[in-house]
Design a protein around this motif. Structure first.
Motif, PDB file in Angstrom:
ATOM      1  N   GLY A 173      -4.825   2.020  -4.439  1.00 59.15           N
ATOM      2  CA  GLY A 173      -5.017   1.197  -3.254  1.00 59.15           C
ATOM      3  C   GLY A 173      -5.577   1.959  -2.057  1.00 59.15           C
ATOM      4  N   SER A 174      -5.065   3.167  -1.820  1.00 54.23           N
ATOM      5  CA  SER A 174      -5.547   3.922  -0.657  1.00 54.23           C
ATOM      6  C   SER A 174      -7.029   4.253  -0.807  1.00 54.23           C
ATOM      7  N   ASP A 188      -7.198  -6.899   2.517  1.00 54.16           N
ATOM      8  CA  ASP A 188      -6.509  -5.897   1.697  1.00 54.16           C
ATOM      9  C   ASP A 188      -5.537  -6.624   0.767  1.00 54.16           C
ATOM     10  N   LYS A 209      -2.502  -2.025  -7.415  1.00 56.39           N
ATOM     11  CA  LYS A 209      -1.225  -2.455  -8.015  1.00 56.39           C
ATOM     12  C   LYS A 209      -1.385  -3.379  -9.230  1.00 56.39           C
TER      13      LYS A 209
HETATM   14  C1  LIG Z   1      -1.540  -3.777   1.131  1.00 59.51           C
HETATM   15  C2  LIG Z   1      -1.610  -2.375   0.608  1.00 59.51           C
HETATM   16  N1  LIG Z   1      -2.727  -1.656   0.787  1.00 59.51           N
HETATM   17  C3  LIG Z   1      -2.846  -0.392   0.326  1.00 59.51           C
HETATM   18  C4  LIG Z   1      -1.806   0.208  -0.331  1.00 59.51           C
HETATM   19  C5  LIG Z   1      -1.969   1.639  -0.841  1.00 59.51           C
HETATM   20  O1  LIG Z   1      -2.021   1.619  -2.222  1.00 59.51           O
HETATM   21  P1  LIG Z   1      -1.702   2.969  -3.058  1.00 59.51           P
HETATM   22  O2  LIG Z   1      -0.251   3.250  -2.861  1.00 59.51           O
HETATM   23  O3  LIG Z   1      -2.043   2.556  -4.478  1.00 59.51           O
HETATM   24  O4  LIG Z   1      -2.588   4.036  -2.561  1.00 59.51           O
HETATM   25  C6  LIG Z   1      -0.625  -0.493  -0.548  1.00 59.51           C
HETATM   26  C7  LIG Z   1       0.518   0.147  -1.234  1.00 59.51           C
HETATM   27  O5  LIG Z   1       1.636  -0.250  -1.123  1.00 59.51           O
HETATM   28  C8  LIG Z   1      -0.517  -1.818  -0.064  1.00 59.51           C
HETATM   29  O6  LIG Z   1       0.597  -2.538  -0.229  1.00 59.51           O
END
Ligand SMILES: Cc1ncc(COP(=O)(O)O)c(C=O)c1O
Length: 441
Positions: free
Chosen positions: A99-100, A239, A268
């Protein structure tokens, strides 16, 4: 002594050895009902042999093919099958590892789009307080979660923040009339203050995840925000890392409001945890604008063939198993039963959510909605009591004012059974009584 730098070091972590459906077992044989889906990740359920087989098959054929050297049948097929489900025209899918990374990619893509159009002044990002977009520095700067930002403050500060819509704690005196539209006005004010020609994009979660605990905006919010962004030439980034792939009972959270973002991020549920997979998706229009000049970006593990094969297998499970619909129907049941079971609990302030993305907010005083002091660690107490009873929940602390506030989420796999739903309600109730009620009259 372990050589691992664990995520948690203040208590011993159980050793997970097996997972099936909605349950995880540790090395001592203890069963946990995974009402958190890990971290609101696992949609299709644990232990799916078909998904495991897709991974093995692809890894045996081609495990690694660098994105600048090859495309793969798995990647082409995955994107083609995903495209019609995405809430945008002629979508283009850029797969990454989480996600990041998806959020970083989205922000750079927004900037690149404006550069490609000769709009080189547009570089600012507007995001929201009460949000989470990831822990890498760009995504963290977009995130509106003060405790996570605090240690890295000197590295942050470029992103501008407006409030997230949270009807339970709405600041407007006209509430509940026109709250969504008033939030859109605040966004427009921020755009005007920054200078519309300097703003590249606005990023927000369609339904706020762990920062506030499954908070959906009022219905007027997304149409009004979409209109403001379009009018000022600001790209709208949805997002959907948590809300995507059926979590809210629709394929994407945006679908609840007919929202058409310019860029969308996912993670996710895209792979249900079977592979580290994130996705950045843009509309065909953005792609066409960017592609001529090129997108200066990339990761070694982006466009993974195995990731695509897993994503495709997960997509088939969601689609062929009717699991998005299952998330909607089971989510409605879980929300209703939790609301009924917790109706008389003195410290339960709000029970809310969409699909199998449900949040429960705990308050010191139901009338005033005053939160417990964060130092009391009420959320952690509830989670510990639940864990002890064999139930996994997901924490969402800090949502009342950025620091204080206690909430947690339920986000089980969509294959959760009726008996397991009942178990989740009973054990959640018991954990709240054990951790939030007795010491506080
Ligand atoms: C809405 C949202 N964006 C981005 C992220 C970041 O994802 P990751 O932990 O896979 O890097 C998350 C993680 O909880 C999230 O809930």
């Amino acid at each position: 002594m372990s050589s691992v730098f664990h995520r948690v070091e203040n208590r011993p972590l159980p050793v997970a050895v097996r997972a099936e459906g909605s349950c995880v077992w540790d090395a001592e044989g203890k069963r946990y009902l995974d009402a958190a889906g890990g971290a609101i990740v696992v949609g299709i359920g644990h232990g799916d042999r078909d998904v495991a087989a897709s991974m093995e098959e692809q890894a045996s054929a081609v495990a690694f093919a660098h994105g600048t050297q090859f495309t793969t049948p798995a990647l082409e097929a995955y994107a083609a099958e995903l495209a019609p489900l995405l809430p945008m025209e002629a979508p283009r899918v850029y797969p990454v590892s989480g996600g990041s990374e998806a959020v970083e990619t989205a922000l750079k893509l927004a900037r690149t789009y404006h550069l490609a159009r000769g709009d080189s002044g547009r570089h600012k990002v507007i995001a929201r307080w009460g949000s989470y977009h990831g822990n890498t520095l760009g995504a963290l700067d977009a995130s509106g979660r003060p405790p996570l930002r605090a240690p890295y403050g000197p590295w942050l500060g470029r992103v501008v923040h407006v409030p997230a819509a949270n009807e339970y704690r709405c600041p407007f005196d006209t509430h509940p009339q026109g709250c969504g539209e008033r939030h859109a006005e605040l966004l427009e004010r921020a755009i005007l203050e920054e200078g519309p020609d300097s703003v590249a994009c606005f990023i927000a979660e369609p339904v706020v995840g762990a920062t506030l605990g499954a908070v959906a905006p009022p219905d007027g919010y997304w149409p009004a925000v979409r209109e403001v962004c379009s009018r000022h030439g600001v790209l709208l980034v949805a997002d959907e890392v948590m809300t995507g792939f059926g979590r809210t009972g629709a394929w994407f959270g945006s679908d609840h409001w007919g929202l058409r973002p310019d860029i969308l991020t996912a993670g996710k549920g895209a792979s249900s945890g079977y592979w580290p997979l994130g996705l950045t998706v843009c509309s065909g229009e953005i792609f066409e604008a960017v592609v001529a000049g090129g997108f200066v970006h990339g990761f070694t593990n982006s466009h993974s063939a195995v990731g695509a094969a897993v994503g495709r297998a997960v997509l088939a499970k969601l689609r062929d198993g009717g699991l998005v619909e299952a998330s909607r129907i089971k989510g409605e049941r879980l929300l209703k039963e939790l609301s009924e079971a917790l109706a008389d609990e003195p410290h339960v302030g709000d029970v809310r959510g969409l699909g199998l993305m449900i949040g429960i907010e705990l308050v010191a005083d139901r009338q005033t909605k005053a939160p417990f002091a964060r130092a009391e660690h009420v959320t952690e107490g509830v989670l510990a009591a639940a864990r002890e009873s064999g139930l996994l929940l997901y924490p969402s602390p800090g949502g009342a004012d950025g620091t204080n506030g206690d909430a947690f989420m339920l986000g089980p796999p969509f294959v959760i059974t009726d008996e397991e739903l009942t178990e989740a309600v009973e054990k959640t109730h018991a954990a709240i009584v054990a951790a939030a009620s007795p010491a506080r009259p």
